[in-house]
Design a protein around this motif. Structure first.
Motif, PDB file in Angstrom:
ATOM      1  N   UNK A 191      60.907  37.710  -1.966  1.00 29.21           N
ATOM      2  CA  UNK A 191      61.102  37.740  -0.514  1.00 29.21           C
ATOM      3  C   UNK A 191      62.590  37.732  -0.213  1.00 29.21           C
ATOM      4  N   UNK A 192      63.041  38.721   0.579  1.00 27.19           N
ATOM      5  CA  UNK A 192      64.434  38.779   1.031  1.00 27.19           C
ATOM      6  C   UNK A 192      64.412  38.861   2.555  1.00 27.19           C
ATOM      7  N   UNK A 193      65.150  37.997   3.222  1.00 26.91           N
ATOM      8  CA  UNK A 193      65.163  37.932   4.697  1.00 26.91           C
ATOM      9  C   UNK A 193      63.754  37.894   5.274  1.00 26.91           C
ATOM     10  N   UNK A 194      62.916  37.099   4.638  1.00 32.14           N
ATOM     11  CA  UNK A 194      61.523  36.930   5.088  1.00 32.14           C
ATOM     12  C   UNK A 194      60.689  38.211   5.040  1.00 32.14           C
ATOM     13  N   UNK A 195      61.135  39.205   4.244  1.00 32.68           N
ATOM     14  CA  UNK A 195      60.334  40.409   4.035  1.00 32.68           C
ATOM     15  C   UNK A 195      59.998  40.548   2.556  1.00 32.68           C
ATOM     16  N   UNK A 196      58.814  41.111   2.304  1.00 33.40           N
ATOM     17  CA  UNK A 196      58.334  41.257   0.926  1.00 33.40           C
ATOM     18  C   UNK A 196      59.058  42.410   0.228  1.00 33.40           C
ATOM     19  N   UNK A 197      59.508  42.164  -0.985  1.00 32.21           N
ATOM     20  CA  UNK A 197      60.112  43.230  -1.804  1.00 32.21           C
ATOM     21  C   UNK A 197      59.532  43.149  -3.215  1.00 32.21           C
ATOM     22  N   UNK A 198      59.730  44.222  -3.983  1.00 32.25           N
ATOM     23  CA  UNK A 198      59.308  44.229  -5.390  1.00 32.25           C
ATOM     24  C   UNK A 198      60.562  44.350  -6.237  1.00 32.25           C
ATOM     25  N   UNK A 199      60.689  43.489  -7.234  1.00 30.19           N
ATOM     26  CA  UNK A 199      61.878  43.533  -8.088  1.00 30.19           C
ATOM     27  C   UNK A 199      61.934  44.845  -8.871  1.00 30.19           C
ATOM     28  N   UNK A 200      63.162  45.263  -9.156  1.00 32.03           N
ATOM     29  CA  UNK A 200      63.426  46.559  -9.784  1.00 32.03           C
ATOM     30  C   UNK A 200      62.552  46.814 -11.020  1.00 32.03           C
ATOM     31  N   UNK A 201      62.343  45.776 -11.837  1.00 30.58           N
ATOM     32  CA  UNK A 201      61.582  46.024 -13.069  1.00 30.58           C
ATOM     33  C   UNK A 201      60.086  46.244 -12.806  1.00 30.58           C
ATOM     34  N   UNK A 202      59.665  46.083 -11.558  1.00 24.75           N
ATOM     35  CA  UNK A 202      58.251  46.342 -11.223  1.00 24.75           C
ATOM     36  C   UNK A 202      58.018  47.745 -10.689  1.00 24.75           C
ATOM     37  N   UNK A 203      59.058  48.580 -10.712  1.00 22.02           N
ATOM     38  CA  UNK A 203      58.985  49.902 -10.073  1.00 22.02           C
ATOM     39  C   UNK A 203      57.861  50.781 -10.653  1.00 22.02           C
ATOM     40  N   UNK A 204      57.662  50.709 -11.992  1.00 15.98           N
ATOM     41  CA  UNK A 204      56.637  51.576 -12.596  1.00 15.98           C
ATOM     42  C   UNK A 204      55.234  51.080 -12.253  1.00 15.98           C
ATOM     43  N   UNK A 205      55.104  49.772 -12.092  1.00 20.85           N
ATOM     44  CA  UNK A 205      53.802  49.220 -11.679  1.00 20.85           C
ATOM     45  C   UNK A 205      53.455  49.690 -10.263  1.00 20.85           C
ATOM     46  N   UNK A 206      54.486  49.783  -9.398  1.00 19.53           N
ATOM     47  CA  UNK A 206      54.260  50.244  -8.020  1.00 19.53           C
ATOM     48  C   UNK A 206      53.879  51.729  -8.028  1.00 19.53           C
ATOM     49  N   UNK A 207      54.571  52.514  -8.853  1.00 13.94           N
ATOM     50  CA  UNK A 207      54.227  53.946  -8.965  1.00 13.94           C
ATOM     51  C   UNK A 207      52.769  54.096  -9.389  1.00 13.94           C
ATOM     52  N   UNK A 208      52.377  53.342 -10.402  1.00 16.19           N
ATOM     53  CA  UNK A 208      50.997  53.404 -10.912  1.00 16.19           C
ATOM     54  C   UNK A 208      50.014  53.017  -9.803  1.00 16.19           C
ATOM     55  N   UNK A 209      50.389  51.995  -9.028  1.00 11.10           N
ATOM     56  CA  UNK A 209      49.554  51.498  -7.936  1.00 11.10           C
ATOM     57  C   UNK A 209      49.302  52.600  -6.897  1.00 11.10           C
ATOM     58  N   UNK A 210      50.363  53.304  -6.504  1.00  9.09           N
ATOM     59  CA  UNK A 210      50.235  54.356  -5.475  1.00  9.09           C
ATOM     60  C   UNK A 210      49.408  55.522  -6.011  1.00  9.09           C
ATOM     61  N   UNK A 211      49.656  55.895  -7.273  1.00  8.49           N
ATOM     62  CA  UNK A 211      48.904  57.010  -7.872  1.00  8.49           C
ATOM     63  C   UNK A 211      47.435  56.631  -8.044  1.00  8.49           C
ATOM     64  N   UNK A 212      47.185  55.366  -8.474  1.00  6.36           N
ATOM     65  CA  UNK A 212      45.798  54.895  -8.642  1.00  6.36           C
ATOM     66  C   UNK A 212      45.069  54.923  -7.299  1.00  6.36           C
ATOM     67  N   UNK A 213      45.784  54.561  -6.231  1.00  8.79           N
ATOM     68  CA  UNK A 213      45.168  54.546  -4.903  1.00  8.79           C
ATOM     69  C   UNK A 213      44.771  55.970  -4.484  1.00  8.79           C
ATOM     70  N   UNK A 214      45.670  56.914  -4.710  1.00  5.89           N
ATOM     71  CA  UNK A 214      45.359  58.311  -4.381  1.00  5.89           C
ATOM     72  C   UNK A 214      44.138  58.770  -5.175  1.00  5.89           C
ATOM     73  N   UNK A 215      44.130  58.439  -6.448  1.00  8.99           N
ATOM     74  CA  UNK A 215      43.031  58.854  -7.314  1.00  8.99           C
ATOM     75  C   UNK A 215      41.705  58.271  -6.838  1.00  8.99           C
TER      76      UNK A 215
END
Length: 403
Positions: A191-215
């Protein structure tokens, strides 16, 4: 009575109920109803394992929320006891307003009222019963709390709801491509300035998440067989309502009769309506269709027969809008074959469109936090060429007609 129960979940293993208020809410008749509401509507006609319920999903969400709170506290984010409890309540009850088969009712026997609005009505009613202990949860659920990240945990493009349903639906359908690593995603949250963020090393997990959702959307949630089955179910309920309005007596359970006989909108959704709605679930609809299969009305009889026996309409999905001529051709063929009116024929021959956008760049973005402190939207941060394409809306068109 021991209220700190442990439940066994096929996905996460043992889930602990965090406190006695959550236990009491789970035990409440409004929440127990979710055991009788299928999570994936008519998808079990395509994927036979997809019989899990909204109850499963809500409990799984509470488990993931516990993990998220522990991770964020570990990273130095202050979350008070009251906020923690409110987050559990909001995520537990976020789907409590779903009607039978999840979405069919919203498009047929109630008008202009969504399951989110009914969820809110349930929460407000429970708040009275539980002496105001849901007040903060309601504020978070409505997105009105002054700490935005809490609202984002409940509803955003990377929320606890999606983290559970993608993993759960992929497990029960057996569609492995939808299996996201929700625990890793949650571990990468900050959390930065009371907003949710994902740390840089989680970037590939987020990519997988978006692609899985589309699928999952194109292969599962908008699968053509599930789509046509849901459309038939919506038409069954619409036809039943139309016949009831014309004075035709239909066999149905008391709660289903109430919704067939009355025009229900948000304004007329009283406490009495809410109590009748809580009695309504998948079983009412299935047992009604088993009766209506033998009704004199040609449309109702045949629609019910199609759904119950999985003898569905033919459906074709195209990338271009369906031509009126094509629709007319099938309607005329049906009129000729069964000597029915044009309005009756349109229950069996129809076209519409489906949309999906895997990632919306204009709505509560998924932001990546770099070690330098820089924050960037996932589409810009990702070196994955597909993500730009996945942020464009996709529209497809379909036509349904008898085989």
């Amino acid at each position: 009575m021991n209220k700190l129960k442990i439940l066994n979940d096929p996905i996460y293993g043992f889930i602990t109920i965090p406190n006695s208020l959550i236990f009491d809410l789970i035990q409440h008749k409004y929440f127990q109803r979710l055991r009788r509401i299928t999570q994936m509507g008519m998808s079990h006609l395509v994927y036979p394992g997809a019989h899990h319920t909204r109850f499963h999903h809500a409990i799984g969400c509470v488990h993931l929320m516990q993990k998220a709170i522990n991770i964020l506290r570990f990273k130095g984010v202050t979350i008070s006891k009251e906020e923690e409890e409110a987050l559990y309540i909001a995520i537990l009850l976020h789907d409590i307003g779903h009607g039978p088969f999840s979405h069919a009712m919203e498009h047929s026997i109630v008008s202009g009222i969504s399951h989110e609005q009914i969820s809110l009505l349930f929460m407000e009613r429970l708040n009275v019963e539980f002496n105001g202990s849901l007040t903060l949860a309601i504020k978070i659920f409505k997105g009105e709390y002054e700490r935005p990240f809490m609202c984002q945990l409940i509803s955003s493009q990377l929320d606890i709801d999606r983290a559970d349903y993608l993993k759960r639906d992929s497990f029960y359908t057996g569609v492995a491509e939808g299996n996201v690593n929700s625990e890793r995603l949650i571990t990468m949250l900050n959390v930065i300035d009371d907003n949710l963020v994902v740390e840089e090393k989680g970037i590939y997990s987020v990519e997988k998440f978006i692609i899985a959702r589309r699928f999952m959307y194109w292969q599962v949630y908008l699968h053509k067989t599930g789509l046509v089955a849901e459309q038939l179910l919506i038409r069954v309920l619409s036809r039943a309502k139309a016949l009831t309005n014309n004075g035709v007596k239909l066999h149905a359970s008391t709660p289903l009769k109430y919704f067939l006989q009355n025009d229900i909108s948000l304004e007329s959704f009283t406490n009495k309506t809410l109590d009748i709605f809580y009695e309504l679930d998948d079983y009412d609809i299935v047992s009604a269709m088993k009766e209506w299969k033998y009704h004199d009305d040609f449309v109702l009889r045949n629609l019910c027969d199609m759904v119950i026996n999985r003898d569905l309409l033919k459906i074709k999905i195209k990338n271009k809008p369906i031509k009126a001529l094509s629709l007319e051709k099938h309607i005329n063929a049906l009129i000729k074959k069964h000597s029915i009116s044009k309005s009756d024929a349109t229950y069996f021959v129809f076209s519409d469109e489906i949309h999906h956008q895997a990632y919306q760049t204009k709505k509560q973005n998924i932001n990546i936090l770099y070690k330098s402190g820089k924050i960037q939207d996932i589409v810009k941060a990702s070196d994955h060429l597909n993500l730009k394409a996945l942020s464009k809306p996709v529209t497809k068109y379909y036509i349904c007609y008898p085989k």
